[in-house]
Design an enzyme around this catalytic site. Structure first.
Site, PDB file in Angstrom:
ATOM      1  N   THR A   1       0.849  -1.187   0.000  1.00 12.42           N
ATOM      2  CA  THR A   1       0.000   0.000   0.000  1.00 12.42           C
ATOM      3  C   THR A   1       0.889   1.243   0.000  1.00 12.42           C
ATOM      4  O   THR A   1       2.017   1.183   0.462  1.00 12.42           O
ATOM      5  CB  THR A   1      -0.860  -0.039   1.275  1.00 12.42           C
ATOM      6  OG1 THR A   1      -1.713  -1.176   1.187  1.00 12.42           O
ATOM      7  CG2 THR A   1      -1.678   1.212   1.481  1.00 12.42           C
TER       8      THR A   1
ATOM      9  N   THR B   1      -1.112  -6.353   6.904  1.00 13.27           N
ATOM     10  CA  THR B   1      -2.209  -7.315   6.826  1.00 13.27           C
ATOM     11  C   THR B   1      -3.491  -6.603   7.248  1.00 13.27           C
ATOM     12  O   THR B   1      -3.814  -6.517   8.427  1.00 13.27           O
ATOM     13  CB  THR B   1      -1.969  -8.497   7.777  1.00 13.27           C
ATOM     14  OG1 THR B   1      -1.434  -7.981   8.996  1.00 13.27           O
ATOM     15  CG2 THR B   1      -1.008  -9.485   7.186  1.00 13.27           C
TER      16      THR B   1
END
Lengths: 332, 332
Positions: free
Chosen positions: B198, B251
């Protein structure tokens, strides 16, 4: 300090006598549910409609409580209560969901287990009869927390869900609401959402675990693909045994920005009483910012808070002493 | 206490001389960015690849900083930095996004303005080149916070976005990653996500306002319709002038359950230092629970924290003194 022998014997006797009654000493359980909040007034609701709403709230809270007293985990008690609210056309979740701007029903739901912090959320469903059930499957049967749209429905099929035709969710009164709202918009009439009727439940189970679940059809005339706070873990739903369980209903956008459910739980974890924590968010944070709605909240001891800054909230509870409460207006 | 006249005169002189230079006394600005965290090791990254990554990180952080020093609001500085990371095929956002289990790219992003708490989020996009731009449009041009899928793309068209063909996001190296991962799954090889890439930015602008933005392609081989923490306000992204600004990578499921970004900001609002607040979430909350990843965080004074429990995090910053920093591994 050691207890004197006579006192110890007395305790042994007391415990034996309790067991002798055949009633295992179970931990207290509690449940609270809601089915929306808004600007309802006493003269706008017929006595027949009011009686039907109260009866359905009672049926739902009793179903959840029965699951708890039979020893089922909190998540299953949430499911039992929310399913009844979803299946009723009276409330904006499952059957009875509002229509979006394209005259479709798009449904969202979420679940959280306060013991493990496991969570499941689904959004933009068109063919799942009970969205809370799919949220529970996402939590238990996938490695993900959140799934949306057709991908989520594909997962539902793999999990053995029988999908319904989208027309299952159509109700005439919701379509009429949509048309009225769209006419108002065309005519530039100021649009206050009169009623935010998400449904939800918070519970304390026999193992001392909290759980929270929420389910909704969203906002009438919402844009295609709009998601509110209901499936946002932390915003419209949260549960943590070290804090509380919360299910929210209201102008979802404000509940997202203020991460309402999680904020309440962090306050409780920090020592604030559950009612105080809920009221501070609903009245001091949301209200000045223009956020309407309310929450149901429960602390790890089963203490229940109903907090809403609207004229009413459909709500019910069975507290840890087994006492039933059903309410619609603020002052009851 | 009153300052002696000579000292007061000195201050007047000092202020005049500063103004005389033609440089208005501006408030400090600061920016930090990330482009993922994971288990990268020095011997796995060629020096050419490493140089390219460092150069792109520097380009992105300088673009955001330039927006800040030219007086643009924080949200625009976030956009400037994140756009460069999205447009680079090196990182898992925009061009270079990973593939889901159906070999498609589904992109998510979110933005939050710490002054107003306005927020925008988008998810499951297939045709929007820069998802952060659509998140900003949702925040500024709609009454909603979150929009997903085709409905969100319909909104993009109405807002004048030129949609790209889904093939724009295809890159050979990501397809290879997907195939390797699917082969591992078939062969029951244990699957650790090596790298969560990300991208995101947190900034303090000249008006003293914080902003945070995050953009991602999600997890390789994720299920169709899976949404991670990136578009969840409070989980992967949060900004509040009375707290901090956070952008996360890791995660996502764990970041959702622990409402990581909001938790850090509530700790800072409660008086904890930004680095301490970030470390407690990343090391004490996430790590024992199995959550890998990290955050960039900034407090209202522009103090920056990089916190990650993985071997590395692609990151860069220009602090309130104008000092540039670019890092990949933990110990640099």
């Amino acid at each position: 300090m050691t207890a004197p022998p006579t006192f110890t014997l007395f305790l042994v006797f007391l415990c034996s006598s309790l067991h002798a009654e055949g009633v295992p000493p179970t931990a207290p359980v509690a449940i609270a549910i809601h089915a929306g909040a808004g600007t309802i007034k006493r003269d706008e609701l017929s006595s027949e409609a009011e009686a039907e709403i109260r009866a359905t709230l009672e049926k739902a809270v009793r179903a959840g409580h029965a699951a708890l007293t039979s020893g089922q985990p909190g998540v299953e008690a949430v499911r039992a209560a929310v399913n009844i609210l979803e299946d009723s056309p009276l409330f904006n979740a499952g059957k009875g969901a509002v229509f979006n701007a394209r005259a479709q029903n798009e449904l969202d739901a979420s679940i959280m287990d306060g013991a493990s912090l496991n969570a499941g959320a689904v959004a933009a469903l068109k063919r799942v009869r009970n969205p809370i059930d799919l949220a529970i499957s996402v939590m238990n049967q996938s490695r993900h927390v959140m799934m949306i749209g057709v991908g989520a429905e594909q997962f539902a099929i793999e999990q053995g869900f029988e999908l319904v035709d989208p027309s299952y969710f159509h109700t005439d009164h919701r379509l009429e609401q949509l048309r009225e709202r769209q006419a108002d918009e065309q005519a530039n009439v100021k649009q206050d959402e009169a009623w935010y009727s998400t449904v939800g439940a918070v519970v304390l189970d026999q193992s001392g675990n909290l759980a929270a679940g929420t389910s909704t059809g969203g906002l009438t005339n919402k844009r295609w693909g709009r998601i509110g706070d209901t499936p946002i873990i932390g915003a419209g739903n949260y549960a943590n045994n070290n804090g509380c369980a919360v299910s929210a209903t209201g102008t979802g956008e404000y509940f997202i920005r203020h991460v309402v459910a999680h904020s309440i739980c962090m306050r409780v974890a920090g020592g604030q009483a559950i009612a105080e924590a809920a009221d501070r968010l609903i009245f001091d944070t949301l209200l000045p910012d223009g956020g309407d709605g309310g929450v149901i909240a429960m602390d790890p001891k089963g203490e229940i808070a109903f907090s809403f800054n609207t004229a009413g909230m459909y709500r019910a509870s069975i507290d840890r002493n087994g006492k039933l409460y059903v309410g619609i207006y603020a002052n009851e």
